[in-house]
Scaffold this active site. Structure first.
Site, PDB file in Angstrom:
ATOM      1  N   TYR A   1       8.679 -42.747 -36.662  1.00  0.00           N
ATOM      2  CA  TYR A   1       7.688 -41.895 -35.988  1.00  0.00           C
ATOM      3  C   TYR A   1       8.381 -40.753 -35.253  1.00  0.00           C
ATOM      4  O   TYR A   1       8.166 -40.555 -34.056  1.00  0.00           O
ATOM      5  CB  TYR A   1       6.839 -42.742 -35.054  1.00  0.00           C
TER       6      TYR A   1
ATOM      7  N   ASN B   1       0.376 -46.166 -21.620  1.00  0.00           N
ATOM      8  CA  ASN B   1       1.303 -45.136 -22.083  1.00  0.00           C
ATOM      9  C   ASN B   1       2.728 -45.456 -21.649  1.00  0.00           C
ATOM     10  O   ASN B   1       2.949 -45.941 -20.547  1.00  0.00           O
ATOM     11  CB  ASN B   1       0.872 -43.756 -21.568  1.00  0.00           C
TER      12      ASN B   1
ATOM     13  N   ASP C   1       5.085 -43.045 -21.711  1.00  0.00           N
ATOM     14  CA  ASP C   1       5.677 -41.695 -21.661  1.00  0.00           C
ATOM     15  C   ASP C   1       6.226 -41.280 -20.296  1.00  0.00           C
ATOM     16  O   ASP C   1       6.794 -40.178 -20.183  1.00  0.00           O
ATOM     17  CB  ASP C   1       4.651 -40.670 -22.149  1.00  0.00           C
TER      18      ASP C   1
ATOM     19  N   HIS D   1       2.514 -51.596 -21.320  1.00  0.00           N
ATOM     20  CA  HIS D   1       3.266 -51.542 -22.579  1.00  0.00           C
ATOM     21  C   HIS D   1       4.686 -51.025 -22.372  1.00  0.00           C
ATOM     22  O   HIS D   1       5.362 -50.616 -23.321  1.00  0.00           O
ATOM     23  CB  HIS D   1       2.527 -50.670 -23.609  1.00  0.00           C
TER      24      HIS D   1
ATOM     25  N   CYS E   1      15.782 -56.661 -19.614  1.00  0.00           N
ATOM     26  CA  CYS E   1      16.487 -57.865 -20.067  1.00  0.00           C
ATOM     27  C   CYS E   1      15.470 -58.892 -20.566  1.00  0.00           C
ATOM     28  O   CYS E   1      14.477 -59.169 -19.876  1.00  0.00           O
ATOM     29  CB  CYS E   1      17.289 -58.479 -18.915  1.00  0.00           C
TER      30      CYS E   1
ATOM     31  N   CYS F   1      22.694 -58.333 -20.583  1.00  0.00           N
ATOM     32  CA  CYS F   1      22.392 -58.225 -19.155  1.00  0.00           C
ATOM     33  C   CYS F   1      23.609 -58.624 -18.327  1.00  0.00           C
ATOM     34  O   CYS F   1      24.166 -59.714 -18.531  1.00  0.00           O
ATOM     35  CB  CYS F   1      21.223 -59.153 -18.821  1.00  0.00           C
TER      36      CYS F   1
ATOM     37  N   ALA G   1      -9.807 -35.312 -20.590  1.00  0.00           N
ATOM     38  CA  ALA G   1      -9.420 -35.748 -19.241  1.00  0.00           C
ATOM     39  C   ALA G   1      -8.838 -34.594 -18.422  1.00  0.00           C
ATOM     40  O   ALA G   1      -9.064 -34.519 -17.217  1.00  0.00           O
ATOM     41  CB  ALA G   1      -8.405 -36.877 -19.348  1.00  0.00           C
TER      42      ALA G   1
HETATM   43  N1  APR Z   1      -8.836 -36.729 -22.958  1.00  0.00           N
HETATM   44  C1  APR Z   1      -9.337 -37.995 -22.895  1.00  0.00           C
HETATM   45  N2  APR Z   1      -9.387 -38.839 -23.967  1.00  0.00           N
HETATM   46  C2  APR Z   1      -8.944 -38.356 -25.149  1.00  0.00           C
HETATM   47  C3  APR Z   1      -8.443 -37.033 -25.292  1.00  0.00           C
HETATM   48  C4  APR Z   1      -8.401 -36.206 -24.128  1.00  0.00           C
HETATM   49  N3  APR Z   1      -7.935 -34.966 -24.172  1.00  0.00           N
HETATM   50  N4  APR Z   1      -8.092 -36.855 -26.602  1.00  0.00           N
HETATM   51  C5  APR Z   1      -8.373 -38.028 -27.245  1.00  0.00           C
HETATM   52  N5  APR Z   1      -8.885 -38.928 -26.374  1.00  0.00           N
HETATM   53  C6  APR Z   1      -9.308 -40.308 -26.617  1.00  0.00           C
HETATM   54  C7  APR Z   1      -9.746 -40.628 -28.040  1.00  0.00           C
HETATM   55  O1  APR Z   1     -11.117 -40.353 -28.208  1.00  0.00           O
HETATM   56  C8  APR Z   1      -9.460 -42.142 -28.123  1.00  0.00           C
HETATM   57  O2  APR Z   1     -10.590 -42.887 -27.689  1.00  0.00           O
HETATM   58  O3  APR Z   1      -8.196 -41.119 -26.389  1.00  0.00           O
HETATM   59  C9  APR Z   1      -8.323 -42.347 -27.129  1.00  0.00           C
HETATM   60  C10 APR Z   1      -6.964 -42.640 -27.742  1.00  0.00           C
HETATM   61  O4  APR Z   1      -7.046 -43.890 -28.365  1.00  0.00           O
HETATM   62  P1  APR Z   1      -5.744 -44.560 -29.016  1.00  0.00           P
HETATM   63  O5  APR Z   1      -5.014 -43.560 -29.793  1.00  0.00           O
HETATM   64  O6  APR Z   1      -6.217 -45.791 -29.695  1.00  0.00           O
HETATM   65  O7  APR Z   1      -4.838 -44.901 -27.748  1.00  0.00           O
HETATM   66  P2  APR Z   1      -4.863 -46.168 -26.764  1.00  0.00           P
HETATM   67  O8  APR Z   1      -6.234 -46.598 -26.444  1.00  0.00           O
HETATM   68  O9  APR Z   1      -3.979 -45.838 -25.651  1.00  0.00           O
HETATM   69  O10 APR Z   1      -4.140 -47.307 -27.685  1.00  0.00           O
HETATM   70  C11 APR Z   1      -3.823 -48.526 -27.077  1.00  0.00           C
HETATM   71  O11 APR Z   1      -2.540 -49.202 -28.960  1.00  0.00           O
HETATM   72  O12 APR Z   1      -1.144 -48.822 -30.665  1.00  0.00           O
HETATM   73  C12 APR Z   1      -1.201 -49.299 -29.419  1.00  0.00           C
HETATM   74  O13 APR Z   1       0.598 -49.452 -27.925  1.00  0.00           O
HETATM   75  C13 APR Z   1      -0.327 -48.549 -28.431  1.00  0.00           C
HETATM   76  O14 APR Z   1      -0.752 -48.267 -26.058  1.00  0.00           O
HETATM   77  C14 APR Z   1      -1.308 -48.114 -27.340  1.00  0.00           C
HETATM   78  C15 APR Z   1      -2.488 -49.026 -27.561  1.00  0.00           C
END
Ligand code: APR
Length: 260
Positions: free
Chosen positions: A79, A114, A116, A131, A139, A160, A244
């Site tokens: 990725y 997240n 990040d 996560h 560790c 560790c 957001a």
């Molecule tokens: N502001 C708010 N929400 C947004 C925006 C934005 N600008 N852009 C997209 N979204 C929304 C999408 O509509 C979607 O519902 O963010 C969501 C992203 O969903 P995912 O990609 O599924 O992310 P997430 O819910 O964090 O996934 C959960 O899945 O794969 C695992 O470990 C990974 O932490 C992750 C977990």
């Protein structure tokens, strides 16, 4: 959602937050989309493009942690697009609005999915990374964590210095159990929470999505901040159907201007 409806929903969200005792934000990849990090699902999602990884990632790590580390050190990643985006990203207005809600005393905690590190860079203080965090190591034996650049990697896999167990990236792999300390913190926060902000999460991954359901079952209020519907929308009391980075600063502004 029309602008008028959004204004009304922002007013309602601010009113609910102001009246709540313990507000927690449950955050997902959508919050960091406006920082240039692709989400996982939906349009432009990493899993949409490349397929969702299988649940054996952690098992493969345990089979040969040295091999995993060699790939990591030589920056071999399926990725690459995501890794590059993570390395270049900076917080956006959505992250700063959450920090401001914390500083104003309204937001008590952030549970983020997240990895990040953008909440910390934005200045938020009370965070649980369910996560893990891409800038840290952990560790497997004693759960100690280190900042990546504070840990000398002089063998692969690294071990560790305290308990001798194998050290891995702090990011929780597919198939890996959520670290106990993080999970316990999330459970405590969900128990205390009477108002949860669901920010940029598709709410399909558990245990994270389950915390929102618990808050609702406990009589709490849910506020969804997402341009798209999710499986939790029907449980939500207020919906901000907008990015957001646009809607959270508007909520923070309403609360900032509220007569004390
Ligand atoms: N502001 C708010 N929400 C947004 C925006 C934005 N600008 N852009 C997209 N979204 C929304 C999408 O509509 C979607 O519902 O963010 C969501 C992203 O969903 P995912 O990609 O599924 O992310 P997430 O819910 O964090 O996934 C959960 O899945 O794969 C695992 O470990 C990974 O932490 C992750 C977990």
């Amino acid at each position: 959602m029309t602008q008028v409806d959004l204004e009304r929903a922002v007013d309602e969200a601010a009113r609910v937050i102001a009246g709540a005792r313990h507000v927690v934000a449950l955050v997902g990849a959508g919050l960091s989309v406006e920082s240039g990090i692709p989400p996982f699902r939906g349009s432009g999602g990493m899993w949409t493009k490349y397929g969702e990884p299988d649940m054996r990632g952690y098992e493969r790590f345990l089979e040969d942690p040295g091999k995993w580390w060699e790939a990591r050190i030589s920056r071999q990643s399926t990725y690459k697009e995501l890794v590059d985006a993570l390395e270049q990203a900076v917080p956006n207005e959505g992250h700063f609005a959450l920090r401001e809600l914390e500083e104003m005393g309204y937001l008590k905690h952030i549970i983020t999915q997240n990895i990040d590190n953008l909440h910390q860079i934005a200045g938020s203080m009370t965070i649980t990374e369910i996560h893990g965090n891409r800038t840290k190591l952990r560790c497997l034996g004693c759960n100690r964590r280190w900042d990546l650049d504070g840990f000398p990697i002089d063998e692969l896999p690294p071990h560790c210095p305290e308990c001798g167990s194998v050290v891995k990236g702090d990011t929780v792999m597919f198939g890996e159990p959520i670290p106990r300390d993080a999970l316990d913190e999330c459970i405590d926060q969900a128990r205390m929470c009477d108002c949860m902000l669901l920010v940029g999460t598709s709410a399909v991954v558990y245990p994270a999505a389950g915390f929102a359901e618990e808050v609702k079952m406990g009589g709490g209020v849910l506020i969804e901040v997402n341009p798209n519907e999710t499986p939790l929308t029907q449980l939500c009391d207020v919906v901000l159907r907008a990015p957001a980075g646009e809607s959270l600063p508007a909520v923070a502004a309403r609360l900032r201007d509220r007569p004390s």
